[in-house]
Design an enzyme around this catalytic site. Sequence first.
Site, PDB file in Angstrom:
ATOM      1  N   ARG A   6     -16.696  -6.803   2.090  1.00 39.53           N
ATOM      2  CA  ARG A   6     -16.320  -6.982   3.503  1.00 39.53           C
ATOM      3  C   ARG A   6     -15.937  -5.628   4.104  1.00 39.53           C
ATOM      4  O   ARG A   6     -15.962  -4.603   3.431  1.00 39.53           O
ATOM      5  CB  ARG A   6     -15.143  -7.940   3.616  1.00 39.53           C
ATOM      6  CG  ARG A   6     -13.869  -7.387   2.996  1.00 39.53           C
ATOM      7  CD  ARG A   6     -12.700  -8.344   3.143  1.00 39.53           C
ATOM      8  NE  ARG A   6     -11.434  -7.624   3.026  1.00 39.53           N
ATOM      9  CZ  ARG A   6     -10.244  -8.208   3.041  1.00 39.53           C
ATOM     10  NH1 ARG A   6     -10.161  -9.512   3.157  1.00 39.53           N
ATOM     11  NH2 ARG A   6      -9.143  -7.491   2.943  1.00 39.53           N
ATOM     12  N   GLY A   7     -15.569  -5.655   5.384  1.00 42.80           N
ATOM     13  CA  GLY A   7     -14.982  -4.491   6.054  1.00 42.80           C
ATOM     14  C   GLY A   7     -15.852  -3.244   6.011  1.00 42.80           C
ATOM     15  O   GLY A   7     -17.084  -3.302   6.150  1.00 42.80           O
ATOM     16  N   ASN A  16       2.902   7.990   6.394  1.00 46.41           N
ATOM     17  CA  ASN A  16       3.069   6.870   7.326  1.00 46.41           C
ATOM     18  C   ASN A  16       4.244   6.016   6.855  1.00 46.41           C
ATOM     19  O   ASN A  16       4.359   5.734   5.661  1.00 46.41           O
ATOM     20  CB  ASN A  16       1.781   6.036   7.365  1.00 46.41           C
ATOM     21  CG  ASN A  16       1.718   5.148   8.587  1.00 46.41           C
ATOM     22  OD1 ASN A  16       2.495   5.317   9.536  1.00 46.41           O
ATOM     23  ND2 ASN A  16       0.802   4.204   8.575  1.00 46.41           N
ATOM     24  N   TYR A  31       0.747   4.044  -0.663  1.00 48.65           N
ATOM     25  CA  TYR A  31      -0.631   4.185  -0.162  1.00 48.65           C
ATOM     26  C   TYR A  31      -0.927   5.667   0.144  1.00 48.65           C
ATOM     27  O   TYR A  31      -1.981   6.186  -0.235  1.00 48.65           O
ATOM     28  CB  TYR A  31      -0.772   3.330   1.098  1.00 48.65           C
ATOM     29  CG  TYR A  31      -2.139   3.301   1.730  1.00 48.65           C
ATOM     30  CD1 TYR A  31      -3.179   2.580   1.153  1.00 48.65           C
ATOM     31  CD2 TYR A  31      -2.388   3.955   2.935  1.00 48.65           C
ATOM     32  CE1 TYR A  31      -4.439   2.524   1.755  1.00 48.65           C
ATOM     33  CE2 TYR A  31      -3.632   3.907   3.545  1.00 48.65           C
ATOM     34  CZ  TYR A  31      -4.656   3.187   2.955  1.00 48.65           C
ATOM     35  OH  TYR A  31      -5.883   3.132   3.553  1.00 48.65           O
ATOM     36  N   THR A  34     -10.605  -3.551  11.174  1.00 49.45           N
ATOM     37  CA  THR A  34     -11.032  -4.342  10.007  1.00 49.45           C
ATOM     38  C   THR A  34      -9.972  -5.397   9.687  1.00 49.45           C
ATOM     39  O   THR A  34      -8.910  -5.430  10.314  1.00 49.45           O
ATOM     40  CB  THR A  34     -11.175  -3.471   8.739  1.00 49.45           C
ATOM     41  OG1 THR A  34      -9.881  -2.966   8.391  1.00 49.45           O
ATOM     42  CG2 THR A  34     -12.150  -2.343   8.907  1.00 49.45           C
TER      43      THR A  34
END
Length: 458
Positions: free
Chosen positions: A228-229, A358, A364, A399
């Site tokens: 996907r995405g 972030n 991440y 997405t």
Amino acid sequence: MADSYLNLVNTPLPARIAKALGLPRPSVLRRYTPSEALAVNPVVVAGSGPGADALADVLLGWDVEVRRHVLPGEKLSAAVVVLDAAASPADLAAPMLELGQAVRLLVPGGRVIGVLRSPADTTDPAEAAARQGVDGAIRSVAHELRGGATANGIILRGSTTTTDPTALGALRFFLSGKSAYVDGQFIEVSSAPVESISELAASTAATGEGVADQPLAGRTAVVTGAARGIGAKIAEVLARDGARVVVVDVPAAGEQLAQVANRVGGTALQVDITTADAATRILDHVRQRYGTLDIVVHNAGITRDKLLANMDASRWDSVMAVNIASQLRMNEHFLASPVFSGTGRIISLASTSGIAGNRGQSNYAASKAGVIGMVRAQAAAFDGGGRTINAVAPGFIETDMTEKIPPLTRQVARRLSSLQQGGLPVDVAETIAFLASDSAAGINGQVLRVCGQNLVGA
Ligand code: NAI
């Protein structure tokens, strides 16, 4: 997932209201279509010297109407400012001011492209100042452009000329709709070993012919996280460009994965990339069906966001395992295998979070910054050979992953770039297809942001 504000603000009455209220007015971007002309209107090549003259000649050979100076009132598709001979900051004034005139005449979706030399390749302070100065100027122009226009730069490393096939490949990419969401970025190009540039890429560089053909014909690509995405779109675009594509994803996504494989005429392989035998299974699959592995796209990635103060080991470990540890392990196997081509390409998905950090994403960001570290170190080992490795760092892309962001935060995140909108999976996919092509044979160890010049970490 659709950006309804973008659609609304591009209709007459809301457009007027948004203008009156000073609200963001993102434009619908000029994206690639197979029949697109590189430039409908003339292209101005600003700058003097042999590098600019040679580049102007090449553009003429591509059937582009070329101007060496701006003509009053004549609309332009693009402005290329060639500053490869700048020896001191004073040399920037004339070409940059000419560029200023050109910018006023750019059509919507127009392009500004700077061509410069690397400050890292000179020890002369004035020359380095000029070269670094171009960087600041082009990034600023990118912030100033409107109407979906972009500004980017091509940095010639060493003695690479303005008409080297890789420099021209980067020029075509920036001129085309394939770079719609790449803005305020620079690509460093070096002369590539002759054997890693195919005849098609060489003739494209020289004449522009063959571009619409399939630059990845005969190549076999593996794309992880392709159910996907962004991964599914990468598979589609690589297949459009002629590659045979093996799509990889976890068994739980098997049904969606099979659909993608059918759509792209490729094969599906259900593999969790964190397992120890993932690379062996991929290599066996490719060897049995296609013989050689030419392109690896490490796209699979996950987020498990939490402030570090609330982070637990499972969130930290799972993100590191999928996003970086698996890539390191698989690359080791690929590089040790005769199945991986001597002109093979590895392209890894990083993220702007890995560049700027972030909130809530320490795990991440560590994994994505790790991708960048890995790419740079591996690129140094590849240097001068036929293989390349690069990273693509998407900003906000529409997405399922970004659909999880709360609605208001999502609206704000979309507007935080010079293009005032999120990108689409196809924008990332086009950049990856370009890096996988022979035209990018001289691009190694780069981190190319596909972020619409996101203000975060720019
Ligand atoms: P997505 O969540 O829509 O798709 C990721 C795919 O990876 C899924 O199909 C998933 O099943 C697969 N996957 C996860 N773990 C796997 C494993 N262990 N083995 C095999 N496959 C696995 O994500 P999206 O948005 O398409 O992102 C793709 C890449 O782009 C990721 O690396 C992501 O970090 C990166 N990225 C995305 C951004 C965005 O705005 N969407 C921004 C920056 C980077």
